[in-house]
Structure formats: structure tokens, C-alpha cells
Design an enzyme around this catalytic site. Structure first.
Site, short mmCIF file in Angstrom:
data_model
loop_
_atom_site.label_atom_id
_atom_site.label_comp_id
_atom_site.label_asym_id
_atom_site.label_seq_id
_atom_site.Cartn_x
_atom_site.Cartn_y
_atom_site.Cartn_z
CE LYS A 81 35.35 51.27 3.96
NZ LYS A 81 34.94 51.07 2.55
CB THR A 124 33.91 47.12 4.18
OG1 THR A 124 33.46 47.44 2.86
CG2 THR A 124 34.48 45.71 4.18
CE LYS A 140 24.58 49.79 3.01
NZ LYS A 140 25.37 48.80 3.68
NE ARG A 141 26.80 49.78 -7.65
CZ ARG A 141 27.44 49.33 -8.72
NH1 ARG A 141 28.75 49.37 -8.77
NH2 ARG A 141 26.78 48.84 -9.74
CE LYS A 189 24.97 46.25 -1.57
NZ LYS A 189 26.03 45.95 -0.57
CG HIS A 219 34.24 38.77 -1.90
ND1 HIS A 219 34.73 39.66 -0.97
CD2 HIS A 219 35.32 38.21 -2.50
CE1 HIS A 219 36.06 39.67 -1.04
NE2 HIS A 219 36.43 38.79 -1.96
C1 21N Z 1 30.91 42.36 -1.63
F1 21N Z 1 30.18 43.17 -13.21
N1 21N Z 1 30.77 41.63 -2.88
S1 21N Z 1 30.96 43.83 -4.25
C2 21N Z 1 29.88 41.92 -0.62
F2 21N Z 1 30.83 41.19 -13.65
N2 21N Z 1 30.74 41.41 -5.16
O1 21N Z 1 28.58 42.17 -1.13
C3 21N Z 1 30.07 42.69 0.67
F3 21N Z 1 32.20 42.75 -13.20
N3 21N Z 1 30.82 41.82 -6.42
O2 21N Z 1 29.18 42.23 1.64
C4 21N Z 1 31.51 42.51 1.15
O3 21N Z 1 31.75 43.34 2.25
C5 21N Z 1 32.48 42.88 0.05
O4 21N Z 1 32.21 42.12 -1.13
C6 21N Z 1 33.92 42.60 0.44
O5 21N Z 1 34.05 41.30 0.91
C7 21N Z 1 30.81 42.21 -4.07
C8 21N Z 1 30.73 40.98 -7.34
C9 21N Z 1 30.82 41.31 -8.75
C10 21N Z 1 30.24 40.48 -9.68
C11 21N Z 1 30.31 40.78 -11.05
C12 21N Z 1 30.98 41.89 -11.46
C13 21N Z 1 31.58 42.72 -10.56
C14 21N Z 1 31.51 42.43 -9.18
C15 21N Z 1 31.06 42.25 -12.89
#
Ligand code: 21N
Length: 807
Positions: free
Chosen positions: A679, A675, A567-568, A573, A376
Site C-alpha cells: 500500500k 500487505t 501495523k499490529r 515486527k 499465513h
Molecule cells: C498475516 F485471535 N497473518 S494477521 C501475516 F484467535 N494472522 O502476519 C501477514 F482470533 N492472524 O504477514 C500477511 O500479510 C497476512 O496475514 C495476510 O496473508 C495474520 C492470525 C490470527 C490468529 C488468531 C486469531 C486471530 C488471527 C484469534
């Protein structure tokens, strides 16, 4: 002219929401009253809005039970291939309305609640979001569960039942403040605990070698208690299961051996074990090598694999002799949602080799055919690389297995590329530079038969860049699976007005097959349809304005363009690029107050990881700019800046249908897919975006002429990296950029603390990995084109008959 319909009346009229039916309504009312009485132990005199929500939730839940049992019974009898989606995050949001929609109960429930003298939307608002996710990755898992149930697949989601989900965000004095998300406080009517299926998970200990093989001994045990949530498909009688594990201390925890003396302390220390499922880690796209996080990752993996293997063996009941695992990959597919559940690979090997006594090569072949891995992100700081020392203490046997996997893997490489030591170093599962670490992505690639990226551009980047050596070795393994969203939640649920209009035009089949939206092409010149669609948008904007006014006491102009960036918060971003556009618009208005200006309301929202300093400064900057802009009498209602507090699934459902312009402006090559972009487009917003992530496919699908594309492409970014990016040249060349940066830098937006944003401007000048200035000029120009088009739309829609006007 008749009085405009209320929301309640609109909902009653709508057809896609199921048949009302007198008996149906009577039955629901009976169920509601029965639950209010027997389940909640209340009467109408003392019941609170929350009691009414729970009474309705239980009534709707009753309609799931039979279908759920029958679906699972059917899977047991027909023994289809099962899909297991393993994820540390399931960002589900609310469940009530989604359940009513998927069961076709919405209209009947609306009528029942109306007849009971209650307001459906008030009840729906009582439900807590299940916020067991950070952002896109967690929400994707939730969307996939809906889609797999709708497709009738025998699919299961497996994860952790965090006691605290993603924090609630408060904005105080312009800064983000976090609050704990105690989402289970009032109970969760959508889950069923299954204590009878509790399973042990082992940690720490040591490995004992003997003639019979390796044995993991002297471990500490934590119990995994499953909680099941039903996942209904859309109108197909399928109800799948999401099983989330909660950590429980065994009753003899800390009471064995020498600790008998301190009974009280031992009972208090049960928390230590139960902390494993206490709280979701709130980083989005960032790796933090904390022991508790590693415990969470192994906890979900160990419990889930025992469950999967138990179910596999159970389906072989009636056969005599030892079970064969040869057919395992034909019956079990395990999808790894990023590397977070990567320990499933060595864990399955451990079970096969140490417990089921398969030989290594057989076990390895089965394992590889069972797993598939979705990547991802390509941001290096997000890639999981666990220190060897941590693994050695917590999971000593798994570390041995990883070493053995690596040995076989490096043997293969050295046979193909003899003497290529650099390649071996690059491809090893173990990284040696600066403390030994396990590269979890490498483990996942080697242990899976398929690896996918989440949009075409991202899949290409992992093939040619991040995992290049691996794709050279096994090109067939690397695939693309562009992300998607469920149209049930992201159209039917959040935008009933638009969903109904579409259904009237092209029928209801599109709900399960979005490619049918193509049929709408024939209606582009249909004045009535276009007018109806824009009426729905205007209604949504007015409703959202009222919500903001009621909840946050902010007033916005519903006839302005709603320009939304939610978004985050992350540097890649580029919320800062948006912020520079706001400052530029502000300066233009002040320079020329009499000039015509297309009124805008810029809405920015999202959570910053609590430890991410720059993200928190970005929030403060946006709110500070908002303070100045919103108060300036010269600006008036031309420009407003709103920081949308606590952006989450249930708030996305409100803001997305009200959006005119969707901001998708990441640096090309950094947003794996996105995503939210989809939407917004599904809800009829225009998009301004870079050629990044799934924006590329969206431009292809909608036609590039129907999207506002700007900025560098990936090739341009790569070229600039090679040449060197110099922010200063843009600053000196572009007067409006210089003015905006000077204002931010000099404290114009924060006179009380003029130094406040020095960190931000310093970053933009000296170490901006995401090249904000390089895309500034093209972004501003593109926003001007947005204004021109929006202007035309407004003029046309304010004239009674479009074609008459044009002619
Ligand atoms: C997203 F804190 N990836 S949210 C992409 F350790 N990764 O950025 C986005 F728990 N999170 O472009 C894409 O559309 C989406 O995935 C779906 O494919 C995200 C990673 C993450 C790392 C560490 C932790 C939590 C989440 C933690």
C-alpha cells in the site's frame, strides 16, 4: 497566480471519478431528500451530520440493488463454478466511498452533495469502520472480495457478523486502553438480514452408532441468521455477496424438558447461545485455545456448508432421483483463510457420510478436491492445536471423523515409509506430547488439494521447514500465491490526486491492471510529472498534518520526512528496532546540536493484543521516548515522535498517502507476506525493509536499487540460530546501541518509574527471538542512506527547473 484549489474543487475537476451529468445529479439529490424524509424521518432543520450520511448511504445503496439482483440471477441461470472464501475475519473498513467509486458515481455524488450545501468528506467521516478483523489476514479477505467481484467471478465471502469488532484503542498516559467497538449502534445500511435462510448449528451431544451409520444426537441447537452485504466490482455491473452469520437462540432454548419452571431465567440465558457471534478475538498471530473461539469456528463452518450444499442441490433442480455429488468439486471451490475454518473438512465429511450416505472413500475424494488452504504464518505460537478434550465435548462426531482421516493418512505414510515411527509422529493430525491435540494445519494439508503460502520466501519456508514432511510426500500440492491489495481502495479512494495524475499520463486501464504502471518508467525524466507527483505528496502530508492537529492537538512539520511504521504491535515486527533508531537520532542531535540534520517525523501506530504484555510495554516505551524527544528544546523541529492512536482501515487511508518512508523491518523469515508494504509503495513512499515476506518480490519488481534493504537474510538468521545469538556482544561492540539501551534501562525516558522498562531490556538481552540487536547497526546505516537521498530530493524539488539545476 490563481488561488490554490480547495479539496472540494479538486474533487470536482477529477475525471476518473465518473461523469457528472445533470440528470444524474438531479436524481441523486431527489433520492437524498426522499431518504432524509421517508427513511430517516427528518427535515433539514433537525437533521444531524449522521442523518446526512445515512441519507447518502441509502441513496447510493439504491444503485446497488438492481445490479445485485441481476448478478445473482445470472449466476443462478448460468451455474458457474462458485468460489467460497471462508474466513473468521473480513476487515472491510468503510463502504460508502468504495461503493461510489466502483459504481462510477463519485463525481455525481460530490456535485449533488455540494449543491445541497454539505461537505462530502464530513459525511464520509460519519461512517463506522466495519472492523471485523485484526490485521493483514482480515484485510486480505476484504481486498480479495473487491478483486474477485472486479474479475467477475461468482465469489462469496462467508464469515461471522461480530457484534463487536476489533476494540478501539485509546492511549492514556502513554498506555493502551481498550474500548468496545459498538459498530452497529446506529444501524448498518450496507447489510440485509435474511431471516428466511436461517439455519441450525448443533453443538455438544453424543454419537449413536447403528446399522445405518453414526448419528449425532442430543445436541444443543443455535440458529445462524445470515446478513448479506453487497460487494460491487469496479465498473462492471457485478455485485457479489458477503454473507455473515449471527447467532440466535431458538425460541424454545432452555425451555424444553425440565427447565419449564424457570421461564425468566431461560429467556435471560438466550444470551449464552447468542454470545457466539458477540465479539472478535483480538489476537493477531497468536493461538488461544478458548471454547468460545472453537464455537465461532464451527458455527461459521456448519452454517456455510449447509448454504453451499443447498445452493449446489438447487442448481440440480429438474433432475430426478438422488443428487450426485460427483460434480461437486467442479462447481464448488472452498478456500480456507488459514486454519480458522478448518472444521469445514470434517464437517463436509460428516454431511456426505452421515447424512447423504456417501461411502467414506468417495466422500473423501470429493472433499479433498473441494478444499484449498492458505497458510499465513510460521510462528509456532500462532498455529492452532485444539485439545482433544474440548473437541470431544463440543463436537464428538467430528473428533471421530478426524481420527478416521488420520488413520487413512498414517496408513499411507507407513506404506511409503515402513517403520519410520518418527515421521508418523511428526505428520500425525494428533499430537501426543503434553496433552493430546489436533494440529489443524496438518488437517488442512491432508484435506486439501492445494496449500499455499502468501509470498515466495514464506512458501519456501513452509515447504522446506514447517511442513517439510508433507511437501516431500506431495510436492505438487504446495504452491505460492503472493498476496496483493486492491488498487481501488489503496489508490483511487485514498489518493485521488495521485490516481488522477497517473490516469492523465497512461490512461485509466491501470485501475484493473497494475502491470500497466510500468508505462510510468518513460516519465522518470519528465520534470513536470515528477514535480506534480511530489506536489500531490506534499498536499497529502499537509492534509494529514491538519487532521492530526484537529483530532489530537499535535503539531507536526509537514516539510519534515514522514517516517511511518503502522501495523499490529508484535515483537517479530520489531517496533523496538525503530525505537532504538529514534533514540539514536535523539542522542546524535544532542551530541551535536549545530550539525545538519534531515528533519523527521516518526509516526508509529498499531494495536497490541489486550493480553500481550510485551506489546503493551512497547507502546509505553515509544510514547515515553516521544515525551522526552518532543519536549526537548535542543531537538526543536528536527525530530518528532507521534504515536498514532487507534490505527485501523480508515486511518490507514489517511496516513499511507502522506508517507515518505515506509518501515517494513521484521526479522527475515517471520512476516509471512505483509500487505501494508504494498500500500505504501503504491502511494509513492520509499521503503526501508528486510528481505522478508513480499518485500522480496517488491525489491525484485522495483529493482533493489530502489528500496532500502538492510539486515540479515533468512540464511543468516538460520546460521545465527545454529551458532547461538548473543545480544550482549552487539551491546558491547556498538557504543550508540549501548548508550540507547542504557538510557532505556536506567529510566532516562521515565524518571518517575526508572524500573519500568526492565522487562523490555531483559527480553532484548536474554530471550529476544527476533534478534533486534543483530540488525541494529545495518539499520542505522541504511537510515543514513535514506537521509542522503531524501536530502537530494528536497534540494531538487525546491529549484524551479530540475534539469537546468543539474546542468
Ligand atoms: C498475516 F485471535 N497473518 S494477521 C501475516 F484467535 N494472522 O502476519 C501477514 F482470533 N492472524 O504477514 C500477511 O500479510 C497476512 O496475514 C495476510 O496473508 C495474520 C492470525 C490470527 C490468529 C488468531 C486469531 C486471530 C488471527 C484469534
Amino acid at each position: 497566480m490563481a488561488a490554490p484549489l480547495t479539496d472540494q474543487e479538486k474533487r470536482k475537476q477529477i475525471s476518473i471519478r465518473g461523469i457528472v451529468g445533470v440528470e444524474n445529479v438531479a436524481e441523486l439529490k431527489k433520492g437524498f431528500n426522499r431518504h432524509l424524509h421517508f427513511t430517516l424521518v427528518k427535515d433539514r432543520n433537525v437533521a444531524t451530520p449522521r442523518d446526512y450520511y445515512f441519507a447518502l448511504a441509502h441513496t447510493v445503496r439504491d444503485h446497488l440493488v438492481g445490479r445485485w439482483i441481476r448478478t445473482q440471477q445470472f449466476y443462478y441461470e448460468t451455474d458457474p463454478k462458485r468460489v467460497y472464501y471462508l474466513s473468521l475475519e473480513f476487515y472491510m473498513g468503510r463502504t460508502l466511498q468504495n461503493t461510489m467509486i466502483n459504481l462510477g458515481l463519485q463525481n455525481a455524488c460530490d456535485e449533488a452533495i455540494y449543491q445541497l450545501g454539505l461537505d462530502m468528506e464530513d459525511l464520509e467521516e460519519m461512517e463506522e469502520d466495519a472492523g471485523l478483523g485484526n490485521g493483514g489476514l482480515g484485510r486480505l479477505a476484504a481486498c480479495f472480495l473487491d478483486s474477485m467481484a472486479t474479475l467477475g467471478l461468482a465469489a462469496y465471502g462467508y464469515g461471522i457478523r461480530y457484534e463487536y469488532g476489533i476494540f478501539n484503542q485509546k492511549i492514556k498516559n502513554g498506555w493502551q486502553v481498550e474500548e468496545a467497538d459498538d459498530w452497529l449502534r446506529h444501524g448498518n445500511p450496507w447489510e440485509k438480514a435474511r431471516p428466511e435462510y436461517m439455519l441450525p448449528v448443533h453443538f455438544y451431544g453424543r454419537v449413536e452408532e447403528s446399522k445405518e451409520g453414526a448419528k449425532w444426537v442430543d445436541t444443543q441447537v443455535v440458529l445462524a441468521m445470515p446478513y448479506d452485504t453487497p460487494i460491487p466490482g469496479y465498473m462492471n455491473n457485478t455485485v457479489n455477496t458477503m454473507r455473515l452469520w449471527s447467532a440466535r437462540a431458538p425460541n424454545d432454548f432452555n425451555l424444553m424438558d425440565f427447565n419449564v419452571g424457570d421461564y425468566i431465567q431461560a429467556v435471560l440465558d438466550r444470551n449464552l447461545a447468542e454470545n457466539i457471534s458477540r465479539v472478535l478475538y483480538p489476537n493477531d498471530n497468536f493461538f488461544e485455545g478458548k471454547e468460545l473461539r472453537l464455537k465461532q469456528e464451527y458455527f461459521v463452518v456448519a452454517a456455510t456448508l449447509q448454504d453451499i450444499i443447498r445452493r449446489f442441490k438447487n442448481s440440480k433442480k429438474g433432475f430426478s432421483g438422488p443428487v450426485s455429488f460427483d460434480s461437486f468439486p467442479e462447481k464448488v471451490a472452498i478456500q480456507l483463510n488459514d486454519t480458522h475454518p478448518a472444521m469445514a473438512i470434517p464437517e463436509l465429511m460428516r454431511v456426505f457420510v452421515d447424512i447423504e450416505k456417501l461411502d467414506w472413500d468417495t466422500a473423501w475424494a470429493i472433499t479433498k478436491r473441494t478444499f484449498a488452504y492458505t497458510n499465513h504464518t510460521v510462528l509456532p505460537e500462532a498455529l492452532e492445536r485444539w485439545p482433544i478434550g474440548l473437541l470431544e465435548t463440543l463436537l464428538p462426531r467430528h473428533l471421530q471423523i478426524i481420527y478416521r482421516i488420520n488413520q487413512g493418512h498414517l496408513d499411507e505414510i507407513s506404506a511409503l515409509f515402513p517403520e519410520d515411527m518418527d515421521r508418523m509422529r511428526r505428520m500425525s493430525l494428533i499430537e501426543e506430547d503434553g496433552g493430546k491435540r489436533v494440529n489443524m494445519a496438518h488437517l488442512c494439508i491432508v484435506g486439501s488439494h492445494a496449500v499455499n503460502g502468501v509470498a515466495e520466501i514464506h512458501s519456501n519456508i513452509i515447504k522446506t521447514d514447517v511442513f517439510r514432511d508433507f511437501s516431500e510426500l506431495e510436492p505438487e500440492k504446495f504452491q505460492n500465491k503472493t498476496n496483493g491489495i486492491t488498487p481501488r481502495r489503496w489508490l483511487l479512494l485514498c489518493n485521488p490526486g495521485l490516481a488522477e495524475l497517473i490516469a492523465e499520463a497512461i490512461g485509466e486501464e491501470y485501475v484493473k491492471d497494475l502491470s500497466q504502471l510500468q508505462k510510468l518508467n518513460e516519465l522518470v525524466d519528465d520534470d513536470t510529472f515528477i514535480r506534480d507527483v511530489s506536489k500531490v505528496k506534499q498536499d497529502n502530508k499537509e492534509k494529514f498534518s491538519q487532521y492530526l492537529e484537529k483530532e489530537y492537538m499535535v503539531e507536526i512539520n509537514p516539510s519534515s520526512m514522514f517516517d511511518v511504521h503502522v501495523k499490529r504491535i508484535h515483537e517479530y515486527k520489531r517496533q523496538l528496532l525503530n525505537c532504538l533508531h529514534i533514540v539514536t537520532m535523539y542522542n546524535r542531535i544532542r551530541k551535536n546540536p549545530k550539525a545538519h540534520f534531515v528533519p523527521r517525523t516518526v509516526i508509529i501506530g498499531g494495536k497490541a493484543a489486550p493480553g500481550y504484555h510485551m506489546a503493551k510495554m512497547i507502546i509505553k516505551l515509544i510514547t515515553a521516548v516521544g515525551e522526552v524527544v518532543n519536549k526537548d528544546p535542543v531537538v526543536g523541529s528536527k525530530l518528532k515522535v507521534i504515536y498514532l492512536e487507534n490505527y485501523r482501515v480508515s486511518l490507514a487511508e489517511k496516513v499511507i498517502p502522506a508517507t515518505d518512508l515506509s518501515e517494513q523491518i521484521s526479522t527475515a523469515g517471520t512476516e509471512a507476506s505483509g500487505t501494508g508494504n504494498m500500500k505504501f509503495m503504491l502511494n509513492g513512499a520509499l521503503t526501508i525493509g528486510t528481505m522478508d515476506g513480499a518485500n522480496v518480490e517488491m525489491a525484485e519488481e522495483a529493482g533493489e536499487e530502489n528500496m532500502f534493504i538492510f539486515g540479515m537474510r533468512v540464511e543468516d538468521v538460520a546460521e545465527m540460530d545454529a551458532q547461538g545469538y548473543d545480544a550482549m556482544t552487539y551491546y558491547q561492540k556498538i557504543p550508540e546501541l549501548k548508550q540507547a539501551i542504557d538510557q532505556i534501562n536506567s529510566g532516562f525516558f521515565c524518571p518517575k518509574q526508572p524500573e519500568l522498562f526492565k522487562d523490555v531490556t531483559n527480553m532484548l538481552f536474554n530471550h529476544d527471538r527476533f534478534k533486534v540487536f543483530a540488525d541494529y547497526e545495518d539499520y542505522i546505516k541504511c537510515q543514513e542512506k535514506v537521509n542522503e537521498l531524501y536530502q537530494v530530493i528536497i534540494i531538487i524539488l525546491h529549484v524551479p527547473l530540475v534539469n537546468d539545476y543539474i546542468r
